[in-house]
Design a protein around this motif. Structure first.
Motif, PDB file in Angstrom:
ATOM      1  N   ASP A   1    -107.424 101.783  -7.654  1.00 15.76           N
ATOM      2  CA  ASP A   1    -106.201 100.972  -7.619  1.00 15.76           C
ATOM      3  C   ASP A   1    -106.393  99.604  -8.276  1.00 15.76           C
ATOM      4  O   ASP A   1    -105.544  98.715  -8.129  1.00 15.76           O
TER       5      ASP A   1
ATOM      6  N   TYR B   1    -106.945  99.767 -14.229  1.00 10.40           N
ATOM      7  CA  TYR B   1    -106.492 101.133 -14.521  1.00 10.40           C
ATOM      8  C   TYR B   1    -104.988 101.203 -14.815  1.00 10.40           C
ATOM      9  O   TYR B   1    -104.489 102.251 -15.220  1.00 10.40           O
ATOM     10  N   ASP B   2    -104.272 100.130 -14.585  1.00  6.97           N
ATOM     11  CA  ASP B   2    -102.811 100.201 -14.729  1.00  6.97           C
ATOM     12  C   ASP B   2    -102.380 100.628 -16.128  1.00  6.97           C
ATOM     13  O   ASP B   2    -101.406 101.361 -16.296  1.00  6.97           O
TER      14      ASP B   2
ATOM     15  N   TYR C   1    -102.405 104.385 -16.163  1.00  7.96           N
ATOM     16  CA  TYR C   1    -101.287 105.003 -15.440  1.00  7.96           C
ATOM     17  C   TYR C   1     -99.976 104.777 -16.197  1.00  7.96           C
ATOM     18  O   TYR C   1     -99.129 105.667 -16.264  1.00  7.96           O
TER      19      TYR C   1
ATOM     20  N   VAL D   1    -102.253 103.828  -5.511  1.00 10.94           N
ATOM     21  CA  VAL D   1    -101.838 104.126  -6.891  1.00 10.94           C
ATOM     22  C   VAL D   1    -100.481 104.830  -6.898  1.00 10.94           C
ATOM     23  O   VAL D   1     -99.581 104.478  -7.668  1.00 10.94           O
TER      24      VAL D   1
ATOM     25  N   PHE E   1     -97.146 103.967  -8.698  1.00 14.28           N
ATOM     26  CA  PHE E   1     -96.733 104.861  -9.789  1.00 14.28           C
ATOM     27  C   PHE E   1     -96.314 106.208  -9.183  1.00 14.28           C
ATOM     28  O   PHE E   1     -97.010 107.208  -9.340  1.00 14.28           O
TER      29      PHE E   1
ATOM     30  N   LEU F   1     -96.283 109.668 -11.180  1.00 20.28           N
ATOM     31  CA  LEU F   1     -97.463 110.060 -11.971  1.00 20.28           C
ATOM     32  C   LEU F   1     -97.765 111.546 -11.758  1.00 20.28           C
ATOM     33  O   LEU F   1     -97.910 111.999 -10.629  1.00 20.28           O
TER      34      LEU F   1
ATOM     35  N   CYS G   1    -100.319 114.155 -11.593  1.00 20.75           N
ATOM     36  CA  CYS G   1    -101.779 114.078 -11.505  1.00 20.75           C
ATOM     37  C   CYS G   1    -102.374 115.167 -10.616  1.00 20.75           C
ATOM     38  O   CYS G   1    -101.696 115.749  -9.763  1.00 20.75           O
TER      39      CYS G   1
END
Lengths: 296, 267
Positions: free
Chosen positions: B128, B132-133, B136, B166, B170, B173, B175
């Motif tokens: 998080d 990493y944003d 994403y 996360v 988001f 997402l 995933c």
């Protein structure tokens, strides 16, 4: 398939008793394995357990002979070497006694005997008489890698036990499932007891270098499929060492029988190689036990 | 106990299991020093897929994970070009190179890698983390599938609660939570943290506890579960054996071994 039909197909009478000559059982098993028709590979599972172990995962995951039989039938496992939870966790002798009662009528089940060092009968009488091993229909002995003193077990009171195993060439499985490190284990024990087939059990597959060297250098060393999860591992061992050195085991009920079966059935090897790993190799070892036992 | 069904019968006959559509959603290619993986290149991988009867593997490169991410991505691009119908690629995204990550994702996407992979443990960055944003965001903008290295237990980088954060940020997402269901407790966690996100999937590469696949089918539904092996960081065959032999309906197995991931990767 209904159990009775399954056994009949396997060439096994369901009225067999403990008094049956173990050699005869092995002969029957061998014939059944290789006389099977159709496309199925027949398995001898060298690693199954019954009894209420201390901390089953998930809770309640205990097995008895009835559930073992049902699972063997579902997975086409024709023969198995069974250990009792009490033998592994408390007392080999008590566990063996409990197991003998449970499998007395089951000629497709052999005993997997948990070996303990011959420290003193005041602790527990170790298995030091090869005749007893034959009488009990023992298919294999099993030692915890840690208790085996990282390969130095013969220097820590396992000597008389290993001598007994050596007399009849009884396979000894070295169990790494709980503790022990194959990278530092002294497999020189294979040289000191060349008549014993030693089987590495519970080796995950990484790192491979030490086990690979030992398999190449010790012809009496074998590798179990229990926990063996090296990528392309079965084909790799078949190509580089030979399929004769792999032995099937599942670690049921702690693991699905399908996991280890997958290693054999889905590996890119031919049917003869699959049959050898599934059961043929181990039955050949049992055949030696039978021959050596008859000389006692 | 459920009847064996056609998939288990085929499994017991031995590979290759040609009559079923099998796709592995979680595979690695290439060497990793201490693992001593044999035949870890694309040719070796395809040989294993052929032996098993797996039509396609969704792959990231080990070198991109344990070492140089760009070199790993380059090697994977070559592998996808070599075997376009067998190897589907995840770009490895290393947040420790923040000024380069956007460009690298675009480069790899243009070269044919359709998915994105992160490994917070190897790259020592909490899932998080704002670092990493950008990944994403890219995944959402481009509608890319992400494979997330995940730990069902608390962990400083890839623990379940971090991924819960996360998804809060988001929520759409798409995933896959890798090796996320080792036991029934982990299934309960997945239900609690991610049950409401229908865009979140779970691979079964470490679903070793007896009965956990059956439990996950009941709690999460087979439509959220994927066969993934985590090969070549492990053998691919036993994970497929687990699914083939599970006591679940045949239709559920069909979803898990290939149908679900097929709809996610558009092949």
């Amino acid at each position: 398939m209904e159990r009775r039909t399954f056994l009949k197909k396997a060439g096994i009478g369901i009225t067999a008793s403990l008094t049956m000559d173990p050699g005869m059982l092995q002969e029957t098993a061998k014939e059944s394995l290789f006389s099977t028709s159709g496309d199925e590979i027949i398995f001898f599972d060298t690693c199954v357990r019954i009894g209420n172990s201390r901390a089953p995962d998930p809770p309640g995951n205990a097995a008895d002979v009835v559930s073992l039989e049902a699972m063997m039938e579902r997975h086409n496992i024709r023969f198995a070497a069974v250990e009792h939870a009490v033998a592994m966790e408390a007392s080999p002798r008590l566990g063996q006694k409990l197991l003998s009662e449970k499998i007395a009528e089951k000629s497709f089940l052999w005993q997997a005997l948990h070996l303990m060092p011959a420290v003193s009968p005041r602790i527990e009488k170790a298995y030091t008489d090869p005749r007893e091993l034959i009488t009990l229909r023992v298919a294999l002995g099993r030692v915890d890698a840690k208790d085996f003193c990282q390969g130095q077990g013969d220097k820590a009171m396992f000597g008389p036990v290993l001598d007994a195993c050596s007399r009849i060439s009884l396979p000894v499985f070295i169990d790494f499932r709980r503790q022990g490190d194959v990278a530092t284990f002294d497999f020189g024990i294979c040289e000191r007891y060349p008549r014993i087939p030693f089987v590495i059990e519970g080796f995950g597959g990484y790192p491979m270098h030490r086990v690979f060297w030992c398999l190449k250098n010790y012809p009496n060393l074998y590798l179990s499929t229990v926990e063996f999860r090296l990528f392309n591992g079965v084909r790799f061992i078949c190509d580089e060492i030979g399929e004769s050195r792999l032995i099937y085991g599942s670690d049921w009920p702690a693991r699905s029988m399908g996991m280890s079966q997958g290693m054999v059935l889905l590996a890119g090897i031919n049917k003869a190689q699959r049959a050898a790993i599934a059961g043929g190799n181990f039955l050949r070892l049992l055949d030696v036990v039978k021959k050596e036992g008859s000389k006692l | 106990m459920k009847p064996r069904g056609a998939i288990m019968e085929a499994f017991l006959k031995g590979g290759p299991m040609k009559d079923f559509d099998i796709i592995d959603c979680h595979v690695h290619l290439g060497p990793a020093l201490y693992m001593h993986v044999p035949d870890s290149g694309p040719e070796g991988m395809v040989k294993v897929l052929d032996a098993m009867g797996v039509s396609m593997a969704c792959v990231s490169h080990s070198v991109g994970m344990v070492s140089d991410w760009k070199t790993g991505n380059d090697l994977l691009i070559e592998a996808v070009k070599q075997y376009p119908s067998r190897i589907w690629g995840y770009t490895f995204c290393n947040p420790r190179y923040p000024s380069e990550i956007q460009k690298e994702m675009q480069r790899c996407a243009a070269a044919g890698l359709q998915g994105l992979k992160i490994h917070p443990d190897f790259h020592k960055t909490p899932a998080d983390s704002p670092l990493y944003d950008v990944v994403y965001d890219f995944a959402l903008q481009e509608n890319r599938l992400m494979l997330l290295h995940y730990s069902s237990s608390p962990g400083p980088y890839a623990g379940a609660s971090l991924f819960r954060n996360v998804l809060k940020k988001f929520p759409t997402l798409r995933c896959i939570m890798a090796h996320s269901l080792p036991d029934t407790t982990a299934v309960d966690t997945a239900v609690e943290f991610f049950g409401k996100y229908e865009n979140v999937y779970f691979d079964l590469s470490n679903a070793f506890q007896p009965g956990v696949i059956e439990y996950a089918c009941k709690k999460l539904g087979a439509s959220r579960l994927l066969y993934g092996s985590d090969g070549c960081w492990g053998a691919m065959e036993p994970r497929l054996g687990l699914v083939c032999c599970a006591s679940i309906d045949e239709q559920e197995k069909i979803l898990i071994i290939g149908k679900n991931i097929k709809s996610l990767i558009n092949v």
